[in-house]
Each structure stands twice: as C-alpha cells, then as structure tokens.
Design a protein around this motif. Structure first.
Motif, PDB file in Angstrom:
ATOM      1  N   TYR A  59       0.845  -1.195   0.000  1.00 19.49           N
ATOM      2  CA  TYR A  59       0.000   0.000   0.000  1.00 19.49           C
ATOM      3  C   TYR A  59       0.884   1.249   0.000  1.00 19.49           C
ATOM      4  O   TYR A  59       1.953   1.263   0.614  1.00 19.49           O
ATOM      5  CB  TYR A  59      -0.908   0.035   1.233  1.00 19.49           C
ATOM      6  N   ARG A 101      -1.071  -2.927  -4.205  1.00 15.15           N
ATOM      7  CA  ARG A 101      -2.488  -3.297  -4.104  1.00 15.15           C
ATOM      8  C   ARG A 101      -3.425  -2.094  -4.091  1.00 15.15           C
ATOM      9  O   ARG A 101      -4.537  -2.144  -4.628  1.00 15.15           O
ATOM     10  CB  ARG A 101      -2.701  -4.161  -2.870  1.00 15.15           C
ATOM     11  N   LYS A 102      -2.977  -0.994  -3.441  1.00 22.53           N
ATOM     12  CA  LYS A 102      -3.804   0.206  -3.400  1.00 22.53           C
ATOM     13  C   LYS A 102      -2.920   1.405  -3.101  1.00 22.53           C
ATOM     14  O   LYS A 102      -1.954   1.302  -2.341  1.00 22.53           O
ATOM     15  CB  LYS A 102      -4.908   0.081  -2.337  1.00 22.53           C
ATOM     16  N   ASN A 152      -6.435   3.447 -13.380  1.00 21.52           N
ATOM     17  CA  ASN A 152      -7.559   2.620 -12.928  1.00 21.52           C
ATOM     18  C   ASN A 152      -8.355   2.096 -14.127  1.00 21.52           C
ATOM     19  O   ASN A 152      -8.731   0.915 -14.167  1.00 21.52           O
ATOM     20  CB  ASN A 152      -8.488   3.431 -12.020  1.00 21.52           C
ATOM     21  N   ARG A 158      -6.166   0.208  -8.179  1.00 23.17           N
ATOM     22  CA  ARG A 158      -7.024   0.772  -7.114  1.00 23.17           C
ATOM     23  C   ARG A 158      -6.318   1.995  -6.551  1.00 23.17           C
ATOM     24  O   ARG A 158      -5.787   1.975  -5.455  1.00 23.17           O
ATOM     25  CB  ARG A 158      -7.277  -0.266  -6.031  1.00 23.17           C
ATOM     26  N   GLU A 230     -13.379   2.882  -2.866  1.00 22.88           N
ATOM     27  CA  GLU A 230     -12.778   2.228  -4.024  1.00 22.88           C
ATOM     28  C   GLU A 230     -12.971   2.990  -5.333  1.00 22.88           C
ATOM     29  O   GLU A 230     -12.538   2.532  -6.370  1.00 22.88           O
ATOM     30  CB  GLU A 230     -13.372   0.817  -4.196  1.00 22.88           C
TER      31      GLU A 230
END
Length: 313
Positions: A59, A101-102, A152, A158, A230
């Motif tokens: 992250y 992941r984000k 995205n 994400r 999200e």
C-alpha cells in the motif's frame, strides 16, 4: 489494510506524512517503509523504480510534494510544477508496475477554479480558470489525479485521490518566507509577543475566507478512505466550515496571548476570495473531523513552543 502489510509513506517527514506515520503506528501497523529525501530522490524515475522493485510494497500513501504559500508559489513556479509532476509520475507508475495493491494520492483543494461556486464540489474540477498564484502547483496535482484515474481505467488499479483543504498542525513550516497563512500568523504573533511589538501586520485585506483542518484529522480520513473507498472520483476532506483571515488572526492572537493591534497590508495579494470544500461526500460515508479549530490552534502553538525551546538549548 492488514496490520502486517508493507506500507510506504512517501513524504513521511512532512506535515501530512508525519501525521500518517503517527496514526498508523498508533493503530498497530508495524511494517512501515520510509525513505528520506537524501535516501531516495522521488524526482528520479530510475531510483523510484528500483525502490519499488526491491521493496514489494502493498500500500502507498503519496504525501510527498513541494508545497508553500503564495510567496513561495509565486517565486518558484518552475520547481512547483516540475518537482510535483515528477514525484507523482514516478510513484504512480512504479506502484502499478510493481503490483501495489492500493494507492492513496493526496492533492489539494487548490485544484478547483478560482471563481468556482462555494462550497467546492468534487464535480467542479476543470470547470474554470485556476488561481494564478498557485496554478503550476495545481496543474501538477490535477495531472496526478488524472493519472490515477487513467491507470484505474486502463490497468484496473485501485488508486484513489483525496483533496484536503488548508492543513495545519505538528511539523508544519513556520518559515515566514515559504509557509502557509496559519503557521505564518502563529509565528508572527508569537514573535510580536516576545518582542512586545505594538502591532502584527497581516497580508491582504483579511476578507478572504478559508477552511482549516488539523492534519491529524486528515490522516484519520485517509486511513478511513483507504479502508472504505474504491472509486476513481476524487474525495474532498475538510471541516465543512470556514472563517475570514481576519477572524483567523484574531483567534491566533487569543491563543498566543498577544495584546497588540492587528493591521492589514492591502498591497499584498489576497489569493482566492473563498475556498470551502463540500465535504458531503465524505461525511456521507460516515467520517467526520474530531478536532475543533480552537483546540487545534492551541495544540499546534504548544508544539511550536516546544520546538522553540529545543532549538534554544
């Protein structure tokens, strides 16, 4: 986010990054990755790519930025657009290529048009001309937003973007040459009190309205959004209320305990007439700020005094 996930805070020594670091540590996150400016030049694409490839980050909080007030933006426009574009481009692209992941990208409400209706809704982005005094910085921040949205859409990442209002708190800049209005005024009033000066001069007319959010509230909102949001659309973070610069000066005067007069230098620029963020989107998700302006000013002044005492030892 899992407590043991590897989390990179870009800009961990700054106002926002240090608040995120404090919050994440207090919540039990124990795999935090930081690099100082000397250890990793975020403007250097090769260095950033190598860092992400080596660390396998889960992250990212993108809080690194070149920031400053009206004077700094007006004096160094090339650095403000170049450095912010490079940092955002390198981090966002490397995050995608290394499988992050984000990612949470931090912007600013200065991205909105100068004369946009108030309060500022997220949908007002790119609907009018920007405030000229911070246009280079704002354009770099808008480019980062659009980059996150494009990645995205094309790559299925994400990446979310958060637009905080004017911030203040521990680790703010109090240098009168490149700080924002609140820390600059806090220092001015403190020095005027220490030197028994008869008055404190404030830039502009005192009539522009501004909103101020304590940076610890922003950090809390960022963690909340990282866990609950999200979408690709931007999200404002603010208090939901504003006050004039004159009213801010009077509040700081009371907090500091300065008994002189307040004067206004009307030859200096006011900037945007009003900048209040519409926070209905975030508040509708269930998050609200917890620190009032008076409480935040008092704690920030105490932090400033502690730093002053340490510097004098």
């Amino acid at each position: 986010m899992e407590l043991h996930a590897k989390i990179y805070i870009a800009g961990h020594n700054g106002l926002v990054g240090s608040a995120l670091l404090r919050l994440l540590r207090s919540r039990g996150y124990d795999n935090l990755v930081m690099r100082s400016r000397q250890e990793l030049d975020l403007r250097n694409g090769e260095e950033v790519k190598a860092f992400f490839d080596e660390e396998s980050i889960d992250y990212v909080f993108l809080a690194a930025a070149k920031v400053g007030g009206i004077l700094a933006n007006d004096t160094y426009p090339a650095e403000f657009i170049r450095d912010n574009l490079l940092m955002a481009t390198n981090i966002i692209d490397s995050a995608y290529r290394s499988g992050v992941r984000k990612l949470l990208n931090l912007g600013s409400t200065c991205i909105y048009p100068k004369l946009a209706p108030q309060p500022l809704k997220e949908s007002y982005l790119l609907t009018g001309e920007l405030e000229s005094t911070n246009e280079p910085y704002a354009i770099a921040k808008i480019a980062a937003i659009k980059m996150c949205q494009a990645y995205n859409r094309q790559y299925g990442t994400r990446f979310i973007s958060v637009m905080p209002t004017n911030l203040y708190g521990p680790n703010d800049r109090f240098d009168l040459n490149d700080s924002h209005v609140l820390p600059a005024l806090l220092r001015k009033f403190h020095e005027a009190k220490e030197k028994s000066l008869p008055s404190v001069q404030v830039w502009g007319t005192g009539s522009p309205r501004r909103e101020f959010l304590h940076v610890d509230d922003l950090a809390d909102a960022c963690l909340y959004l990282m866990e609950h949001y999200e979408g690709s659309e931007i999200v404002n973070v603010g208090m939901g209320e504003d006050l004039t610069i004159q009213e801010l000066a009077e509040r700081i005067q009371r907090v500091v305990g300065y008994e002189g007069d307040i004067t206004f230098d009307t030859s200096k620029p006011d900037g945007t007439p009003r900048k209040l963020a519409d926070t209905s989107k975030l508040f509708g998700m269930g998050w609200e700020p917890a620190i009032s302006l008076d409480e935040g000013l008092t704690s920030t002044y105490l932090w400033f005094l502690e730093r002053q005492q340490v510097a004098q030892v």
